[in-house]
Design a protein around this motif. Sequence first.
Motif, mmCIF file in Angstrom:
data_model
loop_
_atom_site.group_PDB
_atom_site.id
_atom_site.type_symbol
_atom_site.label_atom_id
_atom_site.label_comp_id
_atom_site.label_asym_id
_atom_site.label_seq_id
_atom_site.Cartn_x
_atom_site.Cartn_y
_atom_site.Cartn_z
ATOM 1 N N LEU A 19 0.893 -1.058 -0.007
ATOM 2 C CA LEU A 19 0.019 0.136 0.215
ATOM 3 C C LEU A 19 0.936 1.137 -0.015
ATOM 4 C CD1 LEU A 19 -2.917 1.339 0.633
ATOM 5 C CD2 LEU A 19 -2.300 1.263 3.072
ATOM 6 N N LEU A 20 0.448 2.155 -1.103
ATOM 7 C CA LEU A 20 1.126 3.670 -0.886
ATOM 8 C C LEU A 20 0.354 4.497 -0.373
ATOM 9 C CD1 LEU A 20 3.918 5.223 -1.562
ATOM 10 C CD2 LEU A 20 2.835 5.275 -3.866
ATOM 11 N N LEU A 21 0.423 5.141 0.632
ATOM 12 C CA LEU A 21 -0.512 6.360 1.041
ATOM 13 C C LEU A 21 0.376 7.551 0.995
ATOM 14 C CD1 LEU A 21 -2.847 7.249 2.713
ATOM 15 C CD2 LEU A 21 -1.536 6.785 4.918
ATOM 16 N N VAL A 22 -0.273 8.360 0.313
ATOM 17 C CA VAL A 22 0.400 9.598 -0.357
ATOM 18 C C VAL A 22 -0.744 10.745 0.395
ATOM 19 C CG1 VAL A 22 0.775 11.273 -2.051
ATOM 20 C CG2 VAL A 22 0.924 9.005 -2.549
ATOM 21 N N GLU A 23 -0.101 11.283 1.385
ATOM 22 C CA GLU A 23 -0.723 12.406 2.028
ATOM 23 C C GLU A 23 -0.329 14.030 1.275
ATOM 24 O OE1 GLU A 23 0.769 11.955 5.873
ATOM 25 O OE2 GLU A 23 -0.627 10.769 6.584
ATOM 26 N N LEU A 24 -1.616 14.458 0.699
ATOM 27 C CA LEU A 24 -1.181 15.626 0.015
ATOM 28 C C LEU A 24 -1.886 16.730 0.669
ATOM 29 C CD1 LEU A 24 -3.100 14.554 -3.265
ATOM 30 C CD2 LEU A 24 -0.766 14.788 -3.169
ATOM 31 N N THR A 25 -1.251 17.963 0.481
ATOM 32 C CA THR A 25 -1.469 19.292 1.416
ATOM 33 C C THR A 25 -1.394 20.490 0.352
ATOM 34 O OG1 THR A 25 0.905 19.937 1.896
ATOM 35 C CG2 THR A 25 -0.360 18.450 3.560
ATOM 36 N N GLU A 26 -1.997 21.481 1.008
ATOM 37 C CA GLU A 26 -2.128 22.728 0.156
ATOM 38 C C GLU A 26 -3.092 22.619 -1.104
ATOM 39 O OE1 GLU A 26 -0.283 25.314 1.345
ATOM 40 O OE2 GLU A 26 0.465 24.343 2.813
ATOM 41 N N GLU A 27 -2.691 23.348 -2.143
ATOM 42 C CA GLU A 27 -3.571 23.061 -3.280
ATOM 43 C C GLU A 27 -2.928 22.397 -4.236
ATOM 44 O OE1 GLU A 27 -3.671 27.425 -4.585
ATOM 45 O OE2 GLU A 27 -4.858 28.035 -2.856
ATOM 46 N N ILE A 28 -3.680 21.885 -5.005
ATOM 47 C CA ILE A 28 -3.209 21.038 -6.107
ATOM 48 C C ILE A 28 -4.128 21.859 -7.504
ATOM 49 C CG2 ILE A 28 -3.508 18.713 -7.569
ATOM 50 C CD1 ILE A 28 -4.115 17.643 -4.690
ATOM 51 N N ASP A 29 -2.999 22.482 -8.291
ATOM 52 C CA ASP A 29 -3.392 23.269 -9.462
ATOM 53 C C ASP A 29 -2.519 23.063 -10.643
ATOM 54 O OD1 ASP A 29 -1.261 24.929 -8.650
ATOM 55 O OD2 ASP A 29 -2.560 26.426 -7.924
ATOM 56 N N HIS A 30 -2.881 23.850 -11.646
ATOM 57 C CA HIS A 30 -2.169 23.645 -13.070
ATOM 58 C C HIS A 30 -0.536 23.913 -12.633
ATOM 59 C CE1 HIS A 30 -2.721 27.897 -13.131
ATOM 60 N NE2 HIS A 30 -1.915 28.106 -14.033
ATOM 61 N N CYS A 31 -0.016 25.271 -11.858
ATOM 62 C CA CYS A 31 1.055 25.157 -11.592
ATOM 63 C C CYS A 31 2.057 24.231 -10.704
ATOM 64 C CB CYS A 31 1.003 26.739 -10.681
ATOM 65 S SG CYS A 31 0.281 27.898 -11.384
ATOM 66 N N LYS A 32 1.355 23.369 -10.315
ATOM 67 C CA LYS A 32 1.974 22.312 -9.200
ATOM 68 C C LYS A 32 1.687 20.907 -9.738
ATOM 69 C CE LYS A 32 1.144 25.807 -5.589
ATOM 70 N NZ LYS A 32 0.312 26.128 -4.735
ATOM 71 N N THR A 33 1.031 20.653 -10.505
ATOM 72 C CA THR A 33 0.776 19.294 -11.020
ATOM 73 C C THR A 33 1.935 18.515 -11.778
ATOM 74 O OG1 THR A 33 -0.787 19.970 -12.910
ATOM 75 C CG2 THR A 33 -1.900 19.467 -11.030
ATOM 76 N N GLU A 34 2.458 19.070 -12.647
ATOM 77 C CA GLU A 34 3.728 18.558 -13.433
ATOM 78 C C GLU A 34 4.773 17.966 -12.272
ATOM 79 O OE1 GLU A 34 5.497 16.751 -16.100
ATOM 80 O OE2 GLU A 34 3.515 17.506 -16.504
ATOM 81 N N GLU A 35 4.961 18.735 -11.614
ATOM 82 C CA GLU A 35 6.041 18.458 -10.527
ATOM 83 C C GLU A 35 5.463 17.193 -9.481
ATOM 84 O OE1 GLU A 35 9.646 20.086 -7.729
ATOM 85 O OE2 GLU A 35 8.175 21.482 -8.682
#
Length: 95
Positions: A19-35
Amino acid sequence: MVKLNEVLFSDIYITPDKLLLVELTEEIDHCKTEELRRKIDYEIERHMPKKIIFDFNSVNFMDSSGIGFLLGRFKLATMLGGDLGLINVSKSTKK
């Protein structure tokens, strides 16, 4: 925890359950999705999990590029024989 520009995420890999658990924070928008996509894909390919779970507990905004990001990770997971799930998605993020 890994800092990507202004996106923070941490991942936890649980070996017995694959199982891979990924905890995301902040905003997920076009500026950040590629990285974010590049870093998460690396973790997926490194661990080859059977299940990937994205925890949205600390995400306060996601635009359409975030949806594209999730669909791409779903395709990658299923192509590798795994599955993907989402937890703690807020009402504002669901919109």
